[in-house]
Design an enzyme around this catalytic site. Structure first.
Site, mmCIF file in Angstrom:
data_model
loop_
_atom_site.group_PDB
_atom_site.id
_atom_site.type_symbol
_atom_site.label_atom_id
_atom_site.label_comp_id
_atom_site.label_asym_id
_atom_site.label_seq_id
_atom_site.Cartn_x
_atom_site.Cartn_y
_atom_site.Cartn_z
ATOM 1 N N ASP A 89 -7.243 -8.135 -0.415
ATOM 2 C CA ASP A 89 -7.557 -7.419 -1.644
ATOM 3 C C ASP A 89 -8.545 -6.306 -1.291
ATOM 4 O OD1 ASP A 89 -7.784 -6.906 -4.475
ATOM 5 O OD2 ASP A 89 -9.724 -7.924 -4.388
ATOM 6 N N ASP A 91 -10.845 -4.222 -3.964
ATOM 7 C CA ASP A 91 -12.061 -4.292 -4.769
ATOM 8 C C ASP A 91 -12.717 -5.661 -4.606
ATOM 9 O OD1 ASP A 91 -11.548 -1.738 -5.806
ATOM 10 O OD2 ASP A 91 -10.281 -2.557 -7.385
ATOM 11 N N ASP A 310 -11.232 -11.980 -3.697
ATOM 12 C CA ASP A 310 -12.478 -12.391 -4.353
ATOM 13 C C ASP A 310 -12.243 -12.975 -5.736
ATOM 14 O OD1 ASP A 310 -11.767 -9.721 -5.325
ATOM 15 O OD2 ASP A 310 -13.718 -9.751 -6.344
#
Length: 366
Positions: A89, A91, A310
Protein backbone atom coordinates in the site's frame (compact mmCIF):
# COMPACT_ATOMS: atom_id res chain seq x y z
CA UNK A 1 5.97 -21.26 3.48
CA UNK A 2 6.02 -18.99 6.50
CA UNK A 3 2.52 -18.58 7.88
CA UNK A 4 0.84 -17.91 11.17
CA UNK A 5 -2.35 -19.49 12.44
CA UNK A 6 -4.41 -16.35 11.85
CA UNK A 7 -6.64 -16.82 8.81
CA UNK A 8 -10.05 -15.92 7.43
CA UNK A 9 -12.88 -18.45 7.21
CA UNK A 10 -15.57 -17.87 4.60
CA UNK A 11 -19.04 -19.32 4.41
CA UNK A 12 -20.70 -18.68 1.05
CA UNK A 13 -24.21 -19.16 -0.28
CA UNK A 14 -24.88 -18.65 -3.98
CA UNK A 15 -28.09 -17.80 -5.81
CA UNK A 16 -28.76 -17.34 -9.50
CA UNK A 17 -31.07 -14.64 -10.81
CA UNK A 18 -32.29 -14.02 -14.34
CA UNK A 19 -32.57 -10.31 -15.12
CA UNK A 20 -35.40 -9.80 -17.62
CA UNK A 21 -34.59 -6.38 -18.98
CA UNK A 22 -32.16 -6.42 -21.94
CA UNK A 23 -31.05 -2.94 -20.93
CA UNK A 24 -29.83 -3.95 -17.49
CA UNK A 25 -26.43 -5.30 -16.69
CA UNK A 26 -25.09 -6.42 -13.35
CA UNK A 27 -21.56 -7.61 -12.58
CA UNK A 28 -20.85 -10.43 -10.20
CA UNK A 29 -20.79 -9.18 -6.64
CA UNK A 30 -19.77 -10.23 -3.19
CA UNK A 31 -21.81 -9.05 -0.23
CA UNK A 32 -19.87 -8.86 3.01
CA UNK A 33 -20.18 -7.67 6.59
CA UNK A 34 -17.19 -6.77 8.71
CA UNK A 35 -15.93 -4.52 11.49
CA UNK A 36 -19.42 -4.17 12.91
CA UNK A 37 -20.83 -2.40 9.88
CA UNK A 38 -24.60 -2.72 9.68
CA UNK A 39 -24.95 -2.19 5.94
CA UNK A 40 -24.05 -4.80 3.39
CA UNK A 41 -21.14 -3.78 1.18
CA UNK A 42 -20.62 -5.22 -2.28
CA UNK A 43 -17.16 -6.15 -3.47
CA UNK A 44 -16.33 -7.42 -6.92
CA UNK A 45 -15.46 -11.03 -7.37
CA UNK A 46 -14.56 -12.31 -10.85
CA UNK A 47 -15.39 -9.87 -13.66
CA UNK A 48 -17.87 -11.11 -16.27
CA UNK A 49 -18.81 -10.04 -19.75
CA UNK A 50 -21.64 -7.73 -20.75
CA UNK A 51 -24.81 -9.77 -21.25
CA UNK A 52 -28.53 -9.11 -21.19
CA UNK A 53 -29.20 -12.10 -18.87
CA UNK A 54 -26.68 -11.99 -16.09
CA UNK A 55 -26.15 -14.24 -13.11
CA UNK A 56 -25.78 -12.56 -9.76
CA UNK A 57 -23.70 -14.47 -7.22
CA UNK A 58 -24.09 -13.33 -3.62
CA UNK A 59 -21.93 -14.48 -0.75
CA UNK A 60 -24.67 -13.94 1.77
CA UNK A 61 -22.85 -15.20 4.82
CA UNK A 62 -19.28 -13.93 4.62
CA UNK A 63 -17.78 -14.21 8.09
CA UNK A 64 -14.37 -13.34 9.40
CA UNK A 65 -12.96 -15.49 12.16
CA UNK A 66 -9.55 -14.91 13.65
CA UNK A 67 -8.13 -18.18 14.95
CA UNK A 68 -5.21 -16.53 16.74
CA UNK A 69 -3.71 -13.20 17.58
CA UNK A 70 -1.25 -11.83 15.02
CA UNK A 71 2.44 -12.29 15.66
CA UNK A 72 4.90 -9.43 15.94
CA UNK A 73 7.38 -9.80 13.10
CA UNK A 74 10.66 -11.07 14.56
CA UNK A 75 12.26 -12.93 11.67
CA UNK A 76 12.18 -10.69 8.60
CA UNK A 77 14.66 -12.91 6.78
CA UNK A 78 12.31 -15.87 6.92
CA UNK A 79 9.37 -13.81 5.65
CA UNK A 80 11.42 -12.35 2.79
CA UNK A 81 12.61 -15.80 1.75
CA UNK A 82 9.09 -17.24 1.81
CA UNK A 83 7.61 -15.00 -0.93
CA UNK A 84 8.49 -13.74 -4.39
CA UNK A 85 6.38 -10.58 -4.47
CA UNK A 86 5.57 -7.77 -2.06
CA UNK A 87 2.41 -5.80 -2.74
CA UNK A 88 2.65 -2.53 -0.83
CA UNK A 89 0.00 0.00 0.00
CA UNK A 90 1.18 3.60 -0.44
CA UNK A 91 -0.58 5.95 2.01
CA UNK A 92 0.59 5.03 5.51
CA UNK A 93 3.22 2.56 4.28
CA UNK A 94 5.41 4.45 1.79
CA UNK A 95 4.33 8.00 2.58
CA UNK A 96 1.98 10.16 4.63
CA UNK A 97 0.59 13.01 2.58
CA UNK A 98 3.66 14.27 0.72
CA UNK A 99 6.20 13.08 3.31
CA UNK A 100 8.19 9.89 2.81
CA UNK A 101 8.19 7.52 5.79
CA UNK A 102 11.65 6.94 7.27
CA UNK A 103 13.66 4.04 5.89
CA UNK A 104 11.51 3.36 2.84
CA UNK A 105 14.16 3.89 0.09
CA UNK A 106 16.68 1.59 1.77
CA UNK A 107 14.05 -1.10 2.38
CA UNK A 108 12.81 -1.08 -1.22
CA UNK A 109 16.41 -1.25 -2.47
CA UNK A 110 17.10 -4.24 -0.22
CA UNK A 111 14.01 -6.11 -1.44
CA UNK A 112 14.87 -5.46 -5.09
CA UNK A 113 18.45 -6.62 -4.49
CA UNK A 114 16.99 -9.88 -3.21
CA UNK A 115 15.12 -10.34 -6.49
CA UNK A 116 11.71 -9.53 -5.09
CA UNK A 117 9.01 -8.07 -7.32
CA UNK A 118 7.47 -4.90 -5.86
CA UNK A 119 3.96 -3.76 -6.70
CA UNK A 120 2.35 -0.64 -5.29
CA UNK A 121 -1.41 -0.65 -4.84
CA UNK A 122 -3.42 2.34 -3.63
CA UNK A 123 -7.12 3.03 -3.11
CA UNK A 124 -6.49 6.71 -3.71
CA UNK A 125 -8.12 7.53 -7.07
CA UNK A 126 -7.09 11.18 -7.35
CA UNK A 127 -4.14 10.33 -9.59
CA UNK A 128 -3.58 8.11 -12.61
CA UNK A 129 -0.76 5.57 -12.69
CA UNK A 130 1.35 8.02 -14.65
CA UNK A 131 0.72 10.77 -12.08
CA UNK A 132 1.62 8.41 -9.23
CA UNK A 133 4.84 7.62 -11.08
CA UNK A 134 5.71 11.30 -10.89
CA UNK A 135 4.94 11.39 -7.16
CA UNK A 136 7.29 8.46 -6.55
CA UNK A 137 9.95 10.27 -8.58
CA UNK A 138 9.45 13.48 -6.60
CA UNK A 139 10.01 11.52 -3.39
CA UNK A 140 13.23 10.09 -4.80
CA UNK A 141 11.89 6.59 -5.48
CA UNK A 142 12.44 4.77 -8.76
CA UNK A 143 9.14 3.05 -9.55
CA UNK A 144 7.84 2.25 -13.02
CA UNK A 145 4.26 2.87 -14.12
CA UNK A 146 3.83 -0.89 -14.64
CA UNK A 147 4.45 -1.43 -10.91
CA UNK A 148 1.65 0.94 -9.85
CA UNK A 149 -2.02 0.01 -9.52
CA UNK A 150 -4.39 2.72 -8.34
CA UNK A 151 -8.15 2.36 -7.88
CA UNK A 152 -8.60 4.93 -10.67
CA UNK A 153 -6.97 2.41 -13.01
CA UNK A 154 -9.02 -0.41 -11.48
CA UNK A 155 -12.29 1.36 -12.36
CA UNK A 156 -11.29 1.67 -16.03
CA UNK A 157 -9.88 -1.88 -16.11
CA UNK A 158 -13.10 -3.28 -14.65
CA UNK A 159 -15.26 -1.53 -17.24
CA UNK A 160 -13.03 -2.96 -19.97
CA UNK A 161 -13.28 -6.43 -18.45
CA UNK A 162 -17.10 -6.46 -18.77
CA UNK A 163 -17.02 -4.97 -22.29
CA UNK A 164 -18.78 -1.80 -21.17
CA UNK A 165 -20.21 -0.34 -24.41
CA UNK A 166 -18.09 2.43 -25.90
CA UNK A 167 -21.25 4.28 -26.97
CA UNK A 168 -22.32 4.61 -23.34
CA UNK A 169 -21.05 7.40 -21.08
CA UNK A 170 -19.62 7.37 -17.56
CA UNK A 171 -20.45 10.07 -15.03
CA UNK A 172 -17.51 10.69 -12.70
CA UNK A 173 -17.68 11.94 -9.14
CA UNK A 174 -13.97 12.12 -8.48
CA UNK A 175 -10.78 13.78 -9.58
CA UNK A 176 -8.38 13.86 -12.51
CA UNK A 177 -6.95 10.38 -11.97
CA UNK A 178 -10.21 8.66 -12.89
CA UNK A 179 -10.72 10.88 -15.94
CA UNK A 180 -7.23 10.14 -17.27
CA UNK A 181 -7.58 6.38 -16.84
CA UNK A 182 -11.02 6.34 -18.51
CA UNK A 183 -9.63 8.37 -21.40
CA UNK A 184 -6.70 5.98 -21.82
CA UNK A 185 -9.18 3.09 -21.90
CA UNK A 186 -11.20 4.81 -24.65
CA UNK A 187 -14.36 5.56 -22.66
CA UNK A 188 -16.61 8.62 -22.90
CA UNK A 189 -17.04 10.46 -19.63
CA UNK A 190 -18.49 13.62 -18.11
CA UNK A 191 -18.38 15.24 -14.69
CA UNK A 192 -15.24 15.23 -12.57
CA UNK A 193 -13.67 18.42 -11.19
CA UNK A 194 -15.44 20.55 -13.82
CA UNK A 195 -18.77 19.94 -12.09
CA UNK A 196 -17.35 21.20 -8.82
CA UNK A 197 -18.22 24.75 -9.84
CA UNK A 198 -21.82 23.96 -10.80
CA UNK A 199 -24.69 24.91 -8.54
CA UNK A 200 -28.39 24.14 -8.48
CA UNK A 201 -30.80 27.06 -8.30
CA UNK A 202 -33.77 25.61 -6.51
CA UNK A 203 -37.04 27.28 -7.46
CA UNK A 204 -40.65 26.12 -7.88
CA UNK A 205 -41.05 23.66 -10.71
CA UNK A 206 -37.30 23.24 -11.31
CA UNK A 207 -36.40 19.92 -12.94
CA UNK A 208 -32.76 18.92 -13.23
CA UNK A 209 -31.90 17.28 -16.56
CA UNK A 210 -29.36 14.48 -16.88
CA UNK A 211 -27.80 12.50 -19.73
CA UNK A 212 -29.88 9.38 -20.30
CA UNK A 213 -26.95 7.72 -22.10
CA UNK A 214 -24.89 7.43 -18.90
CA UNK A 215 -24.42 3.72 -18.23
CA UNK A 216 -22.17 3.95 -15.17
CA UNK A 217 -21.45 6.33 -12.32
CA UNK A 218 -17.93 6.05 -10.88
CA UNK A 219 -17.40 7.58 -7.43
CA UNK A 220 -14.01 8.21 -5.85
CA UNK A 221 -12.39 10.66 -3.49
CA UNK A 222 -13.43 14.16 -4.56
CA UNK A 223 -12.30 17.44 -3.01
CA UNK A 224 -14.77 19.23 -5.32
CA UNK A 225 -17.77 17.25 -4.09
CA UNK A 226 -21.03 19.18 -4.05
CA UNK A 227 -24.82 18.84 -4.18
CA UNK A 228 -24.93 19.14 -7.97
CA UNK A 229 -22.82 15.98 -8.29
CA UNK A 230 -24.91 14.10 -5.74
CA UNK A 231 -28.14 14.91 -7.58
CA UNK A 232 -26.73 14.26 -11.06
CA UNK A 233 -25.25 10.90 -10.04
CA UNK A 234 -28.45 9.98 -8.22
CA UNK A 235 -30.57 10.68 -11.29
CA UNK A 236 -28.32 8.56 -13.50
CA UNK A 237 -28.32 5.60 -11.13
CA UNK A 238 -32.02 5.71 -10.32
CA UNK A 239 -33.47 6.62 -13.72
CA UNK A 240 -31.11 5.19 -16.37
CA UNK A 241 -31.94 1.49 -16.90
CA UNK A 242 -29.05 -0.74 -15.82
CA UNK A 243 -26.77 2.11 -14.77
CA UNK A 244 -23.82 0.78 -12.76
CA UNK A 245 -22.83 2.34 -9.44
CA UNK A 246 -19.06 1.82 -9.07
CA UNK A 247 -16.90 2.94 -6.14
CA UNK A 248 -13.13 3.10 -6.33
CA UNK A 249 -13.05 2.48 -2.57
CA UNK A 250 -14.94 2.99 0.67
CA UNK A 251 -12.05 4.20 2.82
CA UNK A 252 -13.39 6.13 5.80
CA UNK A 253 -10.31 8.33 6.12
CA UNK A 254 -7.25 9.27 4.07
CA UNK A 255 -3.90 11.01 4.59
CA UNK A 256 -4.04 14.32 2.72
CA UNK A 257 -1.37 15.67 5.04
CA UNK A 258 0.89 14.07 7.64
CA UNK A 259 -0.71 16.17 10.41
CA UNK A 260 -4.08 14.40 10.71
CA UNK A 261 -6.58 12.06 9.09
CA UNK A 262 -9.12 13.46 6.61
CA UNK A 263 -12.53 12.21 5.46
CA UNK A 264 -11.93 9.60 2.75
CA UNK A 265 -13.64 8.46 -0.44
CA UNK A 266 -16.13 6.45 1.58
CA UNK A 267 -17.85 9.68 2.59
CA UNK A 268 -18.60 10.56 -1.05
CA UNK A 269 -19.70 7.00 -1.83
CA UNK A 270 -21.92 7.02 1.25
CA UNK A 271 -23.80 10.10 0.03
CA UNK A 272 -24.72 8.39 -3.25
CA UNK A 273 -25.53 5.15 -1.48
CA UNK A 274 -27.89 7.05 0.78
CA UNK A 275 -29.66 8.95 -1.98
CA UNK A 276 -30.02 5.96 -4.33
CA UNK A 277 -30.61 3.32 -1.65
CA UNK A 278 -28.14 1.13 -3.54
CA UNK A 279 -24.77 -0.27 -2.56
CA UNK A 280 -21.86 0.25 -4.97
CA UNK A 281 -19.64 -2.23 -6.69
CA UNK A 282 -16.20 -1.67 -5.14
CA UNK A 283 -13.19 -2.17 -7.43
CA UNK A 284 -10.49 -1.12 -4.96
CA UNK A 285 -9.27 -2.94 -1.87
CA UNK A 286 -10.49 -5.22 -0.29
CA UNK A 287 -12.13 -6.38 -3.53
CA UNK A 288 -9.94 -9.02 -5.16
CA UNK A 289 -10.26 -7.45 -8.61
CA UNK A 290 -6.85 -5.72 -8.48
CA UNK A 291 -5.24 -8.79 -6.90
CA UNK A 292 -6.55 -11.01 -9.70
CA UNK A 293 -5.47 -8.47 -12.30
CA UNK A 294 -1.93 -8.25 -10.94
CA UNK A 295 -1.64 -12.01 -10.52
CA UNK A 296 -2.75 -12.66 -14.10
CA UNK A 297 -0.68 -9.87 -15.62
CA UNK A 298 2.61 -10.93 -14.04
CA UNK A 299 1.91 -14.63 -13.68
CA UNK A 300 2.32 -14.46 -9.91
CA UNK A 301 1.14 -17.23 -7.59
CA UNK A 302 -0.91 -15.61 -4.83
CA UNK A 303 0.63 -17.93 -2.26
CA UNK A 304 3.98 -16.31 -3.10
CA UNK A 305 2.73 -12.78 -2.30
CA UNK A 306 2.97 -10.78 0.92
CA UNK A 307 0.54 -7.89 1.20
CA UNK A 308 1.89 -5.01 3.31
CA UNK A 309 -0.56 -2.34 4.47
CA UNK A 310 -1.67 -0.10 7.31
CA UNK A 311 -5.43 -0.70 7.19
CA UNK A 312 -7.17 -3.79 8.48
CA UNK A 313 -10.45 -3.50 6.57
CA UNK A 314 -8.82 -2.76 3.20
CA UNK A 315 -5.16 -3.82 2.97
CA UNK A 316 -5.16 -6.85 5.25
CA UNK A 317 -8.57 -8.06 4.13
CA UNK A 318 -7.43 -7.56 0.52
CA UNK A 319 -4.47 -9.86 1.12
CA UNK A 320 -6.54 -12.42 2.97
CA UNK A 321 -9.25 -12.46 0.31
CA UNK A 322 -6.52 -13.07 -2.26
CA UNK A 323 -4.91 -15.93 -0.31
CA UNK A 324 -1.69 -14.02 0.44
CA UNK A 325 0.43 -13.60 3.53
CA UNK A 326 -0.25 -10.30 5.28
CA UNK A 327 1.94 -7.84 7.18
CA UNK A 328 0.37 -4.90 8.99
CA UNK A 329 2.50 -1.81 9.61
CA UNK A 330 1.56 0.59 12.38
CA UNK A 331 2.85 3.67 10.55
CA UNK A 332 -0.56 4.65 9.20
CA UNK A 333 -4.19 4.32 10.26
CA UNK A 334 -4.12 1.25 12.53
CA UNK A 335 -2.77 1.49 16.07
CA UNK A 336 -1.60 -1.42 18.19
CA UNK A 337 -4.54 -0.94 20.55
CA UNK A 338 -6.98 -1.12 17.63
CA UNK A 339 -5.28 -4.24 16.29
CA UNK A 340 -5.45 -5.97 19.67
CA UNK A 341 -8.96 -4.81 20.51
CA UNK A 342 -11.46 -7.63 21.22
CA UNK A 343 -13.78 -5.87 18.76
CA UNK A 344 -11.34 -6.32 15.87
CA UNK A 345 -12.02 -9.47 13.87
CA UNK A 346 -9.41 -8.94 11.12
CA UNK A 347 -6.02 -10.29 12.10
CA UNK A 348 -2.91 -10.11 9.89
CA UNK A 349 -0.32 -12.86 9.87
CA UNK A 350 2.29 -10.46 11.26
CA UNK A 351 2.60 -6.86 12.35
CA UNK A 352 5.46 -4.41 12.82
CA UNK A 353 5.96 -0.68 13.36
CA UNK A 354 7.00 0.33 9.85
CA UNK A 355 8.21 -1.22 6.62
CA UNK A 356 11.85 -0.39 7.34
CA UNK A 357 11.67 -2.97 10.17
CA UNK A 358 12.18 -5.52 7.38
CA UNK A 359 15.65 -4.02 7.00
CA UNK A 360 16.41 -3.72 10.69
CA UNK A 361 15.14 -7.20 11.63
CA UNK A 362 16.98 -8.74 8.71
CA UNK A 363 20.22 -7.19 9.96
CA UNK A 364 19.61 -8.59 13.43
CA UNK A 365 19.05 -12.06 11.99
CA UNK A 366 22.41 -12.05 10.18
Amino acid sequence: MLISSSRVSLSVATATLNLPSPNRFHPQILCSRFLGQKKKIYYLSNPIKWNSRMQVSRASNLTIRASARPLPLKNAEELINSVQTFILDCDGVIWKGDSLIDGVPETLDMLRSRGKRLIFVTNNSTKSRKQYGKKFETLGLSVSEEEIFASSFAAAAYLKSINFPKDKKIYVIGEDGILKELELAGFQYLGGPADGEKKIELKPGFLMEHDENVGAVVVGFDRYFNYYKVQYGTLCIRENPGCLFIATNRDAVTHLTDAQEWAGGGSMVGALSGSTQREPLVVGKPSTFMMDYVSNKFGISKSQICMVGDRLDTDILFGQNGGCQTLLVLSGVTTLSKLQSPDNSIQPDFYTNKISDLLALKALAV
